[in-house]
Structures are given as C-alpha cells and as structure tokens.
Write a protein that holds these residues in place. Structure first.
Motif, PDB file in Angstrom:
ATOM      1  N   ASN A  20      42.332  35.152  41.260  1.00 29.97           N
ATOM      2  CA  ASN A  20      43.642  34.761  40.752  1.00 29.97           C
ATOM      3  C   ASN A  20      44.726  35.792  41.047  1.00 29.97           C
ATOM      4  O   ASN A  20      45.719  35.863  40.349  1.00 29.97           O
ATOM      5  CB  ASN A  20      43.571  34.468  39.243  1.00 29.97           C
ATOM      6  CG  ASN A  20      43.044  35.655  38.473  1.00 29.97           C
ATOM      7  OD1 ASN A  20      42.813  36.710  39.036  1.00 29.97           O
ATOM      8  ND2 ASN A  20      42.846  35.480  37.182  1.00 29.97           N
ATOM      9  N   LYS A  21      44.508  36.609  42.055  1.00 29.17           N
ATOM     10  CA  LYS A  21      45.532  37.564  42.461  1.00 29.17           C
ATOM     11  C   LYS A  21      46.652  36.804  43.155  1.00 29.17           C
ATOM     12  O   LYS A  21      46.413  36.063  44.112  1.00 29.17           O
ATOM     13  CB  LYS A  21      44.960  38.597  43.430  1.00 29.17           C
ATOM     14  CG  LYS A  21      43.947  39.528  42.820  1.00 29.17           C
ATOM     15  CD  LYS A  21      43.463  40.510  43.863  1.00 29.17           C
ATOM     16  CE  LYS A  21      42.361  41.380  43.321  1.00 29.17           C
ATOM     17  NZ  LYS A  21      41.842  42.279  44.347  1.00 29.17           N
ATOM     18  N   SER A  22      47.853  36.983  42.668  1.00 26.65           N
ATOM     19  CA  SER A  22      48.975  36.332  43.346  1.00 26.65           C
ATOM     20  C   SER A  22      49.713  37.383  44.162  1.00 26.65           C
ATOM     21  O   SER A  22      50.210  38.366  43.636  1.00 26.65           O
ATOM     22  CB  SER A  22      49.911  35.681  42.320  1.00 26.65           C
ATOM     23  OG  SER A  22      50.417  36.670  41.458  1.00 26.65           O
ATOM     24  N   PRO A  26      53.191  31.736  45.642  1.00 22.02           N
ATOM     25  CA  PRO A  26      52.136  31.168  44.786  1.00 22.02           C
ATOM     26  C   PRO A  26      51.206  30.258  45.583  1.00 22.02           C
ATOM     27  O   PRO A  26      51.635  29.556  46.498  1.00 22.02           O
ATOM     28  CB  PRO A  26      52.915  30.358  43.749  1.00 22.02           C
ATOM     29  CG  PRO A  26      54.319  30.827  43.825  1.00 22.02           C
ATOM     30  CD  PRO A  26      54.525  31.376  45.199  1.00 22.02           C
ATOM     31  N   ARG A  27      49.922  30.301  45.223  1.00 23.29           N
ATOM     32  CA  ARG A  27      48.937  29.476  45.930  1.00 23.29           C
ATOM     33  C   ARG A  27      49.117  28.019  45.565  1.00 23.29           C
ATOM     34  O   ARG A  27      49.538  27.681  44.462  1.00 23.29           O
ATOM     35  CB  ARG A  27      47.520  29.901  45.543  1.00 23.29           C
ATOM     36  CG  ARG A  27      47.120  31.203  46.146  1.00 23.29           C
ATOM     37  CD  ARG A  27      45.651  31.435  46.093  1.00 23.29           C
ATOM     38  NE  ARG A  27      44.982  30.956  44.901  1.00 23.29           N
ATOM     39  CZ  ARG A  27      43.991  31.592  44.331  1.00 23.29           C
ATOM     40  NH1 ARG A  27      43.579  32.728  44.814  1.00 23.29           N
ATOM     41  NH2 ARG A  27      43.398  31.100  43.277  1.00 23.29           N
TER      42      ARG A  27
END
Length: 137
Positions: A20-22, A26-27
């Motif tokens: 969940n590393k941004s 944003p993904r």
C-alpha cells in the motif's frame, strides 16, 4: 462478474496483503487489476488480449511482474491456504493454461531433466546374448 473474478470472500483475504505504498500517482483499483491478471493466467491469452474492463494491460502486466519480484504472490498463497484451512495445497498446470508456444522449446535452450541416480545408471535396453554366428545355425 466474470468467471475468473475474485469473490468478496477472496478479496477480503487478499486485500490486506497487497502493498500500500503510494508513490506519486494513486494506484488504480487493485481488485480490478488482480481480476485482469487472473483472467490472463487462467485463460492462457496474451496480455494484449486483456479485456478493457480490467484497465490498461500494461498496468496489469507491470503489477504482476513487480509483485512477483517483491514476493507478494507467495504471501497471498500462504494467506489463502490459511483462510481455507489448508484445503488449498498447490496450484499446478491444471489450474493455469499455457500459451500454445509453450509446448515447443526454442533452439539453443537446454532442458535439464532431473532423475533418480539409480535410474540413470540402469541400461535402457539389454543386448542380445546370442551372437550373429548362432543365428545362422
């Protein structure tokens, strides 16, 4: 929902395991991308044939490769096995289809076959104990 899409139960098990590393942008929706990856793996289709409903094929492919290198797939399989009380033990070629080109090896590729040492030393056929002279009798 497509036949290869994740169920709600599967998604609840997998979602906490995803990175969940941004970084920067944003993904896109992880569930949609995972469904796209599973569609390609289960159907045996090339990445370029990925239906548009799963998003850009480059996103699905890049995430598949990145997560493979990061060990995300291994962690997912361990979690799914635990969630199903150990009923899932292995995924093999009966679950994943290969491209038709996977059936033939390219020239110059060395194929290594592992065998039991005792089996390798046994003769594959027996020589005739009778010589040519005895046949002419």
């Amino acid at each position: 929902m497509s036949r290869y899409d994740l169920t709600d139960f599967e998604w609840r098990v997998i979602e906490p395991l995803l990175p969940n590393k941004s970084r920067g942008v944003p993904r896109v929706d992880d569930r949609r991308v995972l469904n796209g990856i599973f569609w390609v793996l289960r159907s045996g289709a090339p990445w370029r044939d990925l239906p548009e409903r799963y998003g850009p094929r480059t996103t699905c492919y890049n995430r598949f490769v990145r997560w493979r290198k990061a060990g995300v797939w291994d962690r997912m399989m361990d979690a799914i096995t635990v969630a199903h009380d150990g009923d899932i033990q292995m995924i093999d070629s009966t679950s994943i289809r290969a491209h038709q080109q996977a059936a033939t090896a390219k020239r110059g590729i060395e194929i290594i076959v592992s065998v039991v040492p005792e089996a390798a030393s046994r003769p594959k056929s027996m020589r005739s104990s009778t010589g040519k002279a005895s046949r002419s009798g």
